[in-house]
Design a protein around this motif. Structure first.
Motif, mmCIF file in Angstrom:
data_model
loop_
_atom_site.group_PDB
_atom_site.id
_atom_site.type_symbol
_atom_site.label_atom_id
_atom_site.label_comp_id
_atom_site.label_asym_id
_atom_site.label_seq_id
_atom_site.Cartn_x
_atom_site.Cartn_y
_atom_site.Cartn_z
ATOM 1 N N SER A 18 20.310 1.751 -19.037
ATOM 2 C CA SER A 18 21.573 2.030 -17.998
ATOM 3 C C SER A 18 20.924 2.952 -16.893
ATOM 4 O O SER A 18 19.984 3.541 -16.965
ATOM 5 C CB SER A 18 22.309 2.824 -18.950
ATOM 6 O OG SER A 18 21.882 3.975 -19.239
ATOM 7 N N GLN A 19 21.765 3.046 -15.783
ATOM 8 C CA GLN A 19 21.346 3.436 -14.667
ATOM 9 C C GLN A 19 21.488 5.086 -14.922
ATOM 10 O O GLN A 19 20.594 6.029 -14.587
ATOM 11 C CB GLN A 19 22.307 3.371 -13.483
ATOM 12 C CG GLN A 19 21.695 3.631 -12.066
ATOM 13 C CD GLN A 19 22.589 3.003 -11.008
ATOM 14 O OE1 GLN A 19 23.702 2.321 -11.278
ATOM 15 N NE2 GLN A 19 22.522 3.470 -9.664
ATOM 16 N N SER A 20 22.165 5.681 -15.837
ATOM 17 C CA SER A 20 22.162 6.975 -16.213
ATOM 18 C C SER A 20 21.073 7.366 -17.090
ATOM 19 O O SER A 20 20.725 8.599 -16.854
ATOM 20 C CB SER A 20 23.517 7.143 -16.900
ATOM 21 O OG SER A 20 23.711 6.528 -18.310
ATOM 22 N N ALA A 21 20.581 6.604 -17.589
ATOM 23 C CA ALA A 21 19.352 6.754 -18.548
ATOM 24 C C ALA A 21 18.063 7.010 -17.395
ATOM 25 O O ALA A 21 17.273 7.795 -17.683
ATOM 26 C CB ALA A 21 19.081 5.677 -19.444
ATOM 27 N N VAL A 22 18.031 6.264 -16.513
ATOM 28 C CA VAL A 22 17.208 6.406 -15.475
ATOM 29 C C VAL A 22 17.090 7.819 -14.866
ATOM 30 O O VAL A 22 16.378 8.542 -14.888
ATOM 31 C CB VAL A 22 17.168 5.404 -14.429
ATOM 32 C CG1 VAL A 22 16.194 5.669 -13.249
ATOM 33 C CG2 VAL A 22 16.935 4.201 -14.811
ATOM 34 N N SER A 23 18.544 8.153 -14.393
ATOM 35 C CA SER A 23 18.900 9.725 -13.973
ATOM 36 C C SER A 23 18.324 10.526 -14.532
ATOM 37 O O SER A 23 17.777 11.794 -14.565
ATOM 38 C CB SER A 23 20.269 9.678 -13.708
ATOM 39 O OG SER A 23 20.826 8.813 -12.635
ATOM 40 N N ARG A 24 18.580 10.532 -16.016
ATOM 41 C CA ARG A 24 18.191 11.617 -17.119
ATOM 42 C C ARG A 24 16.628 11.570 -17.230
ATOM 43 O O ARG A 24 16.153 12.888 -17.506
ATOM 44 C CB ARG A 24 18.792 11.149 -18.574
ATOM 45 C CG ARG A 24 20.234 11.398 -18.413
ATOM 46 C CD ARG A 24 20.707 11.531 -20.054
ATOM 47 N NE ARG A 24 20.468 10.304 -20.709
ATOM 48 C CZ ARG A 24 21.077 9.171 -20.749
ATOM 49 N NH1 ARG A 24 22.395 9.409 -20.055
ATOM 50 N NH2 ARG A 24 20.990 8.252 -21.629
ATOM 51 N N CYS A 25 15.684 10.539 -17.132
ATOM 52 C CA CYS A 25 14.405 10.729 -17.074
ATOM 53 C C CYS A 25 13.800 11.265 -15.952
ATOM 54 O O CYS A 25 12.766 12.021 -16.198
ATOM 55 C CB CYS A 25 14.005 9.186 -17.046
ATOM 56 S SG CYS A 25 14.197 8.336 -18.644
ATOM 57 N N PHE A 26 14.604 11.560 -14.891
ATOM 58 C CA PHE A 26 14.024 12.239 -13.946
ATOM 59 C C PHE A 26 14.720 13.517 -13.624
ATOM 60 O O PHE A 26 14.467 14.265 -12.801
ATOM 61 C CB PHE A 26 14.132 11.581 -12.365
ATOM 62 C CG PHE A 26 13.345 10.191 -12.392
ATOM 63 C CD1 PHE A 26 12.101 10.453 -11.732
ATOM 64 C CD2 PHE A 26 13.659 9.055 -12.840
ATOM 65 C CE1 PHE A 26 11.251 9.301 -11.646
ATOM 66 C CE2 PHE A 26 12.767 8.023 -12.669
ATOM 67 C CZ PHE A 26 11.555 7.900 -11.977
ATOM 68 N N LYS A 27 15.549 14.188 -14.700
ATOM 69 C CA LYS A 27 16.166 15.499 -14.605
ATOM 70 C C LYS A 27 15.433 16.338 -15.823
ATOM 71 O O LYS A 27 15.436 15.958 -16.810
ATOM 72 C CB LYS A 27 17.731 15.270 -14.894
ATOM 73 C CG LYS A 27 18.292 16.714 -14.935
ATOM 74 C CD LYS A 27 19.924 16.396 -15.416
ATOM 75 C CE LYS A 27 20.459 17.820 -15.549
ATOM 76 N NZ LYS A 27 21.969 17.658 -15.713
#
Length: 373
Positions: free
Chosen positions: A47-56
């Motif tokens: 998911s796109q939110s999973a990508v965001s979490r990977c960079f947070k």
């Protein structure tokens, strides 16, 4: 479960519309389009939110998902867009740090420690410098424009300036300034007590006549140190010290030494508003005036900057716990950003006395077990 379902849905779409990794990368290189987190999510099958979490920093994500996202991001040459993220999170992930040019020039450890502690919390420093602390009003207008998440200010603020931070709901931490009577979050070393401590140590060793090379008139740190030393000398019934002004620089120490000697006999001790002035005072006394330090004159400073520990100086001074202060300031600001305010808190640290070799001091008391032996 929601992430798994989203990933399965994206995998299904990816099968129907496979991403050409090379064409996306080439288009990005030509400036035709930016690689987005959506592209990375499609290629990684998450998911796109999973990508965001990977960079947070600190976000919860499984090792397998992280590995897939990083592999896809590397293949697409993806770089997260901080501006786009700030529109979604309503945070810039930037912290304003306001410091005077003099403090940054002569005490760079403070800025370095603050920057490191802020970076460890996933934010970046936006630095604002001012020639003099009295110029802080002109800096505030710039801070409002950059939509920072919070501010650490190493300058004295008026009641109206503190209220403006509150009105804008911008978390504020005052660094190493004692705003007496103001309800504001602050982290500081007690400069008044530091001045008292240095005067006490020298007086206890028999010094009676003092000189003081003070710091800039608009510096609260210099003022607190001078008041602390003067008040303590008065309490001890000693003569008022000879006081000359300085600017926290080497030349001020040299000139201050000359001015004090020109007003009469060489005093027993000279307290300088910081180490850089103390080094100038020390060089002038030894090299120009031929005064024996510490045999005839004791010289002491504040801050324990790196040159003060050089073998040619080995200065008697006080060290501020800058690492712990920066850690406390970053922690306090982070909690304010997350909690959106709260009761004002003041965290005060004590200075550490560094005996050095430029002052005549009482011998250190040996531990009880050593004396017994």
């Amino acid at each position: 479960m929601a992430e798994l379902a989203a990933a399965q849905s994206l995998n299904h779409v990816a099968l129907e519309r496979p991403i050409d990794r090379q064409s996306v990368a080439r288009a990005s290189a030509r400036g035709e389009r930016r690689v987005t987190s959506y592209d990375v999510a499609m290629l990684a099958g998450v998911s796109q939110s999973a990508v965001s979490r990977c960079f947070k920093p600190g976000a919860s994500v499984s090792k397998s998902t992280y590995a897939r996202v990083m592999k896809a991001a590397a293949g697409l040459d993806y770089i997260p867009n901080a501006a786009a993220r700030s529109l979604i999170t309503r945070r810039s992930n930037m912290v304003a740090v306001v410091i005077s040019q003099l403090a940054n020039l002569y005490y760079p450890e403070a800025l370095a420690e603050l920057s490191q502690q802020i970076a460890r919390r996933g934010k970046r420093v936006l630095l604002f410098t001012m020639q003099h602390e009295s110029d802080v009003e002109s800096i505030l207008a710039d801070i409002w424009q950059y939509q920072v998440d919070g501010a650490i200010v190493a300058a004295a603020l008026t009641d109206a300036q503190v209220e403006e931070f509150e009105r804008r709901h911008l978390p504020l931490v005052i660094f190493n300034r004692n705003l007496r009577g103001q309800a504001v979050n602050s982290v500081l070393c007690d400069q008044y007590e530091a001045g008292r401590l240095l005067a006490s140590k020298l007086a206890a060793a028999g010094h009676r006549r003092f000189g003081i090379i003070a710091g800039p008139a608009d510096s609260p740190v210099a003022t607190e140190r001078r008041h602390g030393a003067c008040d303590r000398l008065q309490e001890l019934g000693l003569p008022p010290p000879v006081i000359v002004g300085g600017q926290f620089d080497y030349a001020s120490g040299v000139q201050g030494m000359r001015q004090i000697v020109a007003q009469g006999d060489v005093p027993d001790a000279i307290i300088c508003g910081n180490d850089v002035m103390a080094i100038g005072c020390l060089d002038c006394a030894r090299q120009e005036l031929g005064i024996d330090v510490p045999g005839r004159l004791s010289v002491a400073g504040f801050d324990a900057v790196e040159p003060s520990n050089w073998l040619s100086y080995n200065l008697t001074t006080l060290r501020q716990p800058i690492h712990n202060m920066a850690l406390a300031a970053a922690d306090l600001l982070s909690s304010l950003i997350e909690s959106h305010g709260g009761t004002a808190e003041k965290r005060t640290f004590a200075p550490q006395f560094i005996p050095g070799a430029t002052a005549r001091l009482l011998p250190a008391v040996a531990p009880a077990d050593t004396l017994a032996a």
